[in-house]
Structure formats: C-alpha cells, structure tokens
Design an enzyme around this catalytic site. Structure first.
Site, PDB file in Angstrom:
ATOM      1  N   GLU A   1     -15.739  92.874 -19.046  1.00 21.56           N
ATOM      2  CA  GLU A   1     -15.248  93.825 -18.052  1.00 21.56           C
ATOM      3  C   GLU A   1     -16.385  94.574 -17.366  1.00 21.56           C
ATOM      4  OE1 GLU A   1     -11.994  97.502 -17.748  1.00 21.56           O
ATOM      5  OE2 GLU A   1     -12.606  96.732 -19.714  1.00 21.56           O
TER       6      GLU A   1
ATOM      7  N   GLU B   1      -3.235 100.456 -16.972  1.00 20.20           N
ATOM      8  CA  GLU B   1      -4.242 101.217 -17.692  1.00 20.20           C
ATOM      9  C   GLU B   1      -4.585 102.459 -16.888  1.00 20.20           C
ATOM     10  OE1 GLU B   1      -7.816  99.664 -20.398  1.00 20.20           O
ATOM     11  OE2 GLU B   1      -8.455 100.013 -18.331  1.00 20.20           O
TER      12      GLU B   1
END
Length: 246
Positions: free
Chosen positions: A140, A230
C-alpha cells in the site's frame, strides 16, 4: 460493486469482536481488519475468538493486515530491520487465520523508515506463504502528510517494490484517499494492472463518501472488485451507498 467494512476503523464504539455482527446488521456481507491483536503471535484462544466472531456473524473476511503496530503509531514491519523476526513470526499466524476464513488478501504495510533489503525479502516470504492458500499480498501507498516516515507515498513507489519482489501474487492496494492527498491520478491507479484491492474514504477529512470532494461513485463505476470502507465515522450510517446503486 461490493463494499466491505473495515472493522478496525468503523464501529469502533463497540468491542472488536462485536463489530462483524454490527457490519452484518448494517447490511454488509464482508469485513476487513488491520492486525486485530496486541502481539504478532497471539494465543490460540484469541485467534479462535476472532475467527468465531466472523463466522458467527455470517460475514466473509475479505482482507487482513499482517502485524502492523498501527495502535502505537506504526505503519507495518515489512521494511524495518529491527523487526524482521517479529514479522516473520507473524506470517504463519496471519496466513493461518486467512486460510480458515477464506480470506484471499493480506496487506503488508512497508513500515515507517522501512528499508528495501528486508522489505523485499519479507515480501517474498509473505507471498510464498500466501500462495499456499491462493491469496495475494498487498503493498500500500500512504500519504506523506499523515505518515511522514513511510517511504511509499505514490503508485510508482509501491508498484516498483512489487515488481522488484518478483512474486506473481503481490499486488497494489489502491487506497483512493491516500492517493488523492498525494495528487495522484485516481482513475489510472484503479486501472493499474497490479491493483488487487481498493479502499475508500472521502477527501479532505477521511470521512464517509459525500463528506468531501472526491467523485467516488464516478471513479468506481464499472469496478467489480471488493471496495473496503476505510473511513472515519463516529456514528456509522450508510445512506450514501444509494448514490452508487442508482
């Protein structure tokens, strides 16, 4: 389009093991988590309780972080030379949980001040472990404003690491909030051939879709993978989803 709830950032008013059931009650069939334990190698009872909370709720685990130290301000252990043993001790536990729950995506955060040599070795090991359950390892990119010591703050930085690892099951975690903060081309990031999972929050503020300026419904139109929610929301409500299904 399939949304899953990241239960490490949403429903935080509830104890962690009650959050999968809350997600199910809110209409979701899948969840994801950051590393949900205080240690890299939790006891069997802790693991069984976590697995039971998800199976009892009747939801699927879509994504799980390897040990990440997020509660202490960390951003993973992958590239941190002093944490090589702790990360590697965690591999069997994380992959074991994923295997029991049918989870096929494990996020390996690079780590604050992470260095290439341990990172590439650790990612390769994680990828081979994940391959035993037909799972992918995710890398990520975060944003420099909230994670100034995190080395991967662009699509290119993350995908360069993925290509350097050289394992076929390492993919890019495309978090549209972090990429938006860095001024990245979000449509191009979504379409990148290495993208393996998507997470969203609006920008600015990291709130629910509709609280900022990102055209998330437009960006995700046609995307058919899981989209992890998220974002920060002290009292989660999901009326915004109607915009995505009309």
């Amino acid at each position: 389009m399939r949304f899953d709830v990241n239960c490490s950032i949403l429903f935080t008013q509830l104890p962690l093991l009650e959050r999968p059931a809350a997600a199910k009650a809110a209409g979701f069939d899948a969840v994801e988590f950051w590393w949900p334990f205080d240690t890299a190698v939790p006891g069997d009872k802790e693991v069984d309780a976590f697995v039971g909370a998800i199976t009892d709720a009747g939801v699927r685990l879509v994504g799980l972080n390897f040990v990440d130290d997020i509660p202490e301000g960390g951003r993973g252990l992958v590239g941190r030379p002093g944490d090589v043993r702790r990360f590697r001790d965690n591999l069997d536990v994380a992959v074991g949980i994923a295997g029991r729950l049918g989870c096929r995506a494990l996020n390996a955060l690079y780590g604050n001040n992470g260095e290439p040599e341990p990172a590439l070795e650790n990612l390769a090991l994680a990828a081979r472990k994940a391959a035993t359950i037909d799972a992918v390892v995710l890398v990520e990119a975060l944003n420099v404003y909230e994670s100034p010591s995190y080395p991967l703050v662009s699509v290119k930085a993350a995908t360069d690491v993925i290509e350097a690892v050289g394992e076929p099951n390492v993919r890019f975690l495309c978090d549209l909030y972090h990429l938006a903060r860095m001024g990245e081309d979000l449509a191009a990031a979504l379409a990148h051939p290495l993208t393996g999972h998507v997470q969203i929050a609006d920008n600015p503020g990291r709130g629910r879709p509709g609280t900022g300026s990102l055209p998330l419904a437009e960006l995700l139109d046609g995307y058919d993978g899981w989209v992890g929610l998220e974002y920060k929301d002290p009292a989660p409500e999901f009326d915004w989803i109607k915009e995505f299904v009309t």
